[in-house]
Design an enzyme around this catalytic site. Structure first.
Site, PDB file in Angstrom:
ATOM      1  N   GLU A 159     -74.504 -59.798 -46.747  1.00 46.63           N
ATOM      2  CA  GLU A 159     -75.043 -59.188 -47.769  1.00 46.63           C
ATOM      3  C   GLU A 159     -76.337 -58.354 -47.331  1.00 46.63           C
ATOM      4  OE1 GLU A 159     -77.410 -60.500 -51.013  1.00 46.63           O
ATOM      5  OE2 GLU A 159     -76.090 -59.112 -52.534  1.00 46.63           O
ATOM      6  N   GLY A 218     -82.144 -69.462 -53.776  1.00 45.65           N
ATOM      7  CA  GLY A 218     -81.098 -69.840 -54.853  1.00 45.65           C
ATOM      8  C   GLY A 218     -80.675 -71.357 -54.466  1.00 45.65           C
ATOM      9  N   GLY A 265     -81.462 -63.732 -57.719  1.00 48.21           N
ATOM     10  CA  GLY A 265     -81.933 -63.788 -56.292  1.00 48.21           C
ATOM     11  C   GLY A 265     -81.175 -63.705 -55.343  1.00 48.21           C
ATOM     12  N   GLU A 311     -77.753 -66.502 -60.321  1.00 49.74           N
ATOM     13  CA  GLU A 311     -77.054 -65.137 -60.138  1.00 49.74           C
ATOM     14  C   GLU A 311     -77.384 -64.760 -58.589  1.00 49.74           C
ATOM     15  OE1 GLU A 311     -74.823 -64.160 -62.089  1.00 49.74           O
ATOM     16  OE2 GLU A 311     -75.399 -65.024 -64.084  1.00 49.74           O
TER      17      GLU A 311
HETATM   18  P1  NAD Z   1     -85.342 -63.654 -53.292  1.00 51.17           P
HETATM   19  O1  NAD Z   1     -84.323 -64.653 -53.362  1.00 51.17           O
HETATM   20  O2  NAD Z   1     -85.969 -63.604 -52.097  1.00 51.17           O
HETATM   21  O3  NAD Z   1     -86.344 -63.924 -54.484  1.00 51.17           O
HETATM   22  C1  NAD Z   1     -86.060 -63.811 -55.830  1.00 51.17           C
HETATM   23  C2  NAD Z   1     -87.228 -64.609 -56.299  1.00 51.17           C
HETATM   24  O4  NAD Z   1     -87.237 -66.097 -56.036  1.00 51.17           O
HETATM   25  C3  NAD Z   1     -88.542 -64.051 -56.449  1.00 51.17           C
HETATM   26  O5  NAD Z   1     -89.353 -64.154 -57.599  1.00 51.17           O
HETATM   27  C4  NAD Z   1     -89.071 -65.005 -55.271  1.00 51.17           C
HETATM   28  O6  NAD Z   1     -90.382 -64.943 -55.255  1.00 51.17           O
HETATM   29  C5  NAD Z   1     -88.582 -66.373 -55.698  1.00 51.17           C
HETATM   30  N1  NAD Z   1     -88.527 -67.282 -54.548  1.00 51.17           N
HETATM   31  C6  NAD Z   1     -88.320 -66.996 -53.376  1.00 51.17           C
HETATM   32  N2  NAD Z   1     -88.401 -68.298 -52.849  1.00 51.17           N
HETATM   33  C7  NAD Z   1     -88.332 -69.469 -53.611  1.00 51.17           C
HETATM   34  C8  NAD Z   1     -88.463 -70.896 -53.823  1.00 51.17           C
HETATM   35  N3  NAD Z   1     -88.621 -71.506 -52.833  1.00 51.17           N
HETATM   36  N4  NAD Z   1     -88.910 -71.288 -55.080  1.00 51.17           N
HETATM   37  C9  NAD Z   1     -88.818 -70.635 -56.275  1.00 51.17           C
HETATM   38  N5  NAD Z   1     -88.749 -69.245 -56.152  1.00 51.17           N
HETATM   39  C10 NAD Z   1     -88.509 -68.568 -54.990  1.00 51.17           C
HETATM   40  O7  NAD Z   1     -84.503 -62.466 -53.571  1.00 51.17           O
HETATM   41  P2  NAD Z   1     -85.128 -60.644 -53.727  1.00 51.17           P
HETATM   42  O8  NAD Z   1     -85.075 -60.251 -52.051  1.00 51.17           O
HETATM   43  O9  NAD Z   1     -86.374 -60.649 -54.546  1.00 51.17           O
HETATM   44  O10 NAD Z   1     -83.870 -60.126 -54.187  1.00 51.17           O
HETATM   45  C11 NAD Z   1     -82.537 -59.802 -53.633  1.00 51.17           C
HETATM   46  C12 NAD Z   1     -81.611 -60.677 -53.890  1.00 51.17           C
HETATM   47  O11 NAD Z   1     -81.303 -60.939 -54.962  1.00 51.17           O
HETATM   48  C13 NAD Z   1     -80.321 -60.337 -53.285  1.00 51.17           C
HETATM   49  O12 NAD Z   1     -79.439 -61.247 -52.360  1.00 51.17           O
HETATM   50  C14 NAD Z   1     -79.454 -59.898 -54.412  1.00 51.17           C
HETATM   51  O13 NAD Z   1     -77.969 -60.012 -54.468  1.00 51.17           O
HETATM   52  C15 NAD Z   1     -79.724 -60.764 -55.376  1.00 51.17           C
HETATM   53  N6  NAD Z   1     -79.567 -60.412 -56.776  1.00 51.17           N
HETATM   54  C16 NAD Z   1     -78.481 -61.119 -57.512  1.00 51.17           C
HETATM   55  C17 NAD Z   1     -78.182 -60.450 -58.906  1.00 51.17           C
HETATM   56  C18 NAD Z   1     -77.052 -61.126 -59.648  1.00 51.17           C
HETATM   57  O14 NAD Z   1     -77.046 -60.921 -60.777  1.00 51.17           O
HETATM   58  N7  NAD Z   1     -76.184 -61.659 -58.921  1.00 51.17           N
HETATM   59  C19 NAD Z   1     -78.847 -59.338 -59.424  1.00 51.17           C
HETATM   60  C20 NAD Z   1     -79.862 -58.900 -58.788  1.00 51.17           C
HETATM   61  C21 NAD Z   1     -80.339 -59.140 -57.311  1.00 51.17           C
END
Ligand code: NAD
Length: 496
Positions: free
Chosen positions: A389, A239, A234, A256
């Site tokens: 990003e 993260g 995420g 990741e």
């Molecule tokens: P996000 O971080 O908003 O959410 C990811 C997940 O985390 C979701 O399921 C969300 O509900 C959960 N989450 C959010 N806050 C949380 C908390 N406080 N505690 C526990 N869980 C929580 O990301 P997004 O908007 O869904 O995805 C986009 C991001 O993901 C981008 O920054 C992208 O670069 C990253 N990403 C990274 C990779 C990789 O392999 N490096 C791959 C795909 C996406």
């Protein structure tokens, strides 16, 4: 909100069956192409999390999963993989309805997920520990790799099933059980997937899914006392929060996160091939890819000719309905992400970057959640458009003079997920791949990943590696056993 009974309804999936939310709440999930709500999804909370984690804990402690041999686990995973492959079109349609990705790409991704499972199914009974030749006499020491226990898997919306499989496959091969929290924007495909594992013969409790929002489901999942490890993909904000929570409970993590990867084109490259690599790096998946090549570093001598070629290539690109196999760029997956991309386009303009392609939304397409492929030139690496990003179809073009300049600019960001170099010069390629600080580097290609190959980030792009043989170790503890062959226990007051 209670469920709108006219729409399909997705429950949590706990202990081998669909399970209604403890507090009875549901939330809508929308199709980014037409903007319509197409299903209602269970809104989980700490009670649902506890139910799921305890089911996973029982499955881990009691069996039959935990009493199976690794070969038996591998065979079951193989069976699930075949079932998933046979249902790839259906799973892809569901996932695509939630995130608006091209159907052609999602079908391929789901089929590839089956291959992922098979790779780790084969690995399940090949994790060998070691006999340790120690410096102590009269002992026989050996290691054992033991499954960590219950794993929390938390995923984003851009490639939900793929990114789940990167964690799920090695975790299952290691003998762990899991609780998955998919993104609140793309929950349905994961619930369907869990039911396929049950159909394949997986015992109840091995794979559980709790749907809902980050603070309501993700956070209690990370903090639950029976969760041993968190596999997260995420953004950096979530993260960081998860890393802090995990640290306060002494849990291990794989993170990741995001990227701002440099796609570097030298003057000796095959420019027509490099154009395709640049397009695939930033405009595939509507730029919603962690590994997006969002900074194009162009050697100054070819800057203008390359931009001309790039614009010519993009002239006939087809935006539209992602379920049409002819479409090349679909909608942005979520409304907040759409707003975020538009705001970065404004930031880039205000910073003085020059927009030579796109830069606008497309209200005429679908429900209007479209952004034209956008290219900014005259970008300096210190600008926000080059440092942060965007996660959308927005390319920042930065000129450079020579290798040292490209390395300096390439590394001068907080991220270190990926990057690419386009050159025909082998020494140049080796210099660049030695010096660029990123977990994945491509030479004369972009965006290739495989279950065989480690993937992960340097710096703020994450911690740990997924895919490849070593990824399974993230889900295993190493235990060292010391067996004495001495008849007498030596002097108890002196450490051996
Ligand atoms: P996000 O971080 O908003 O959410 C990811 C997940 O985390 C979701 O399921 C969300 O509900 C959960 N989450 C959010 N806050 C949380 C908390 N406080 N505690 C526990 N869980 C929580 O990301 P997004 O908007 O869904 O995805 C986009 C991001 O993901 C981008 O920054 C992208 O670069 C990253 N990403 C990274 C990779 C990789 O392999 N490096 C791959 C795909 C996406």
């Amino acid at each position: 909100m209670t469920s709108d009974s006219a729409l399909p309804q997705y429950e949590h999936y706990i202990d081998g069956r669909p399970t209604p939310p403890a507090d009875g709440g549901y939330f809508p999930t929308d199709n980014p192409w037409d903007g319509k709500t197409w299903a209602m999804v269970a809104r989980g909370n700490a009670k649902d999390v506890d139910l799921a984690v305890m089911a996973a804990h029982r499955a881990f402690e009691v069996g039959p999963w935990s009493t199976m041999t690794p070969s038996e686990r591998g065979r079951l995973m193989w069976k699930a993989a075949d079932l998933i492959a046979s249902k790839a079109e259906r799973l892809a349609l569901i996932e695509q309805r939630d995130n608006g990705k091209l159907i052609t790409e999602v079908v391929a991704q789901v089929r590839y997920m089956a291959d992922y499972l098979k790779y780790y199914a084969g690995l399940a009974d090949k994790i060998q520990s070691a006999v340790i030749p120690t410096d102590k006499k009269g002992v026989f020491a050996y290691t054992r790799y033991e499954a960590k226990g219950v794993i929390a898997i938390i995923t984003p919306w851009n490639s939900p099933l793929t990114l789940t499989s990167w964690k799920l496959a090695p975790a299952l091969a290691a003998g762990c059980t899991v609780v998955v929290k998919p993104s609140e924007f793309t929950s349905a495909s994961m619930v369907e997937l869990a039911a396929i594992f049950t159909e394949a013969g997986f015992p109840p409790g091995v794979i559980n899914v709790v749907t809902g929002f980050g603070p309501e489901v993700g956070q209690p999942l990370v903090e639950h006392r029976k969760v041993e490890h968190i596999g997260f993909t995420g953004g950096s904000v979530a993260g960081k929060r998860i890393y802090e929570l995990a640290a306060s409970h002494f849990k291990t993590v794989t993170l990741e996160l995001g990227g701002k990867s440099p796609n570097i084109v030298f003057d000796d490259a095959d420019l027509d091939q490099a154009v395709k690599g640049v397009v695939s790096g930033i405009f595939a998946a509507t730029g919603q890819s962690c590994q997006a090549g969002s900074r194009l570093l162009l050697q100054r001598s070819i800057h203008d000719v390359f931009i001309e070629k790039l614009l010519a290539f993009m002239k006939d690109v087809r935006l539209g309905d992602p379920s049409d196999p002819q479409t090349q760029i679909g909608p942005v997956a979520t409304r907040p992400q759409f707003e975020k991309i538009l705001s970065y386009i404004e930031i880039a303009k205000a910073e003085g970057a020059e927009c030579v392609l796109g830069g606008r939304s497309r209200p005429d397409l679908g429900a209007g959640q479209f952004i034209e492929p956008t290219i900014f030139v005259k970008v300096r690496n210190e600008m926000r458009i080059a440092q942060e990003e965007v996660f959308g179809p927005v390319l920042a073009v930065i000129p450079f003079d020579d290798e040292e300049d490209a390395i300096r600019i390439g590394n001068d960001v907080a991220y270190g997920l990926a990057g690419a170099v386009w050159t025909r010069d082998l020494k140049r390629a080796m210099l660049m791949t030695d010096r660029l600080k990123a977990g994945t580097l491509w030479v004369n290609n972009y965006r290739a990943t495989s279950f065989t190959s480690p993937f992960g980030g340097y710096k703020e792009s994450g911690i740990g590696r997924e895919s490849g043989i070593d990824a399974i170790k993230e889900y295993l503890h190493t235990k060292c056993v010391w067996m004495s062959s001495d008849l007498e226990v030596p002097n108890p007051f002196i450490r051996r």
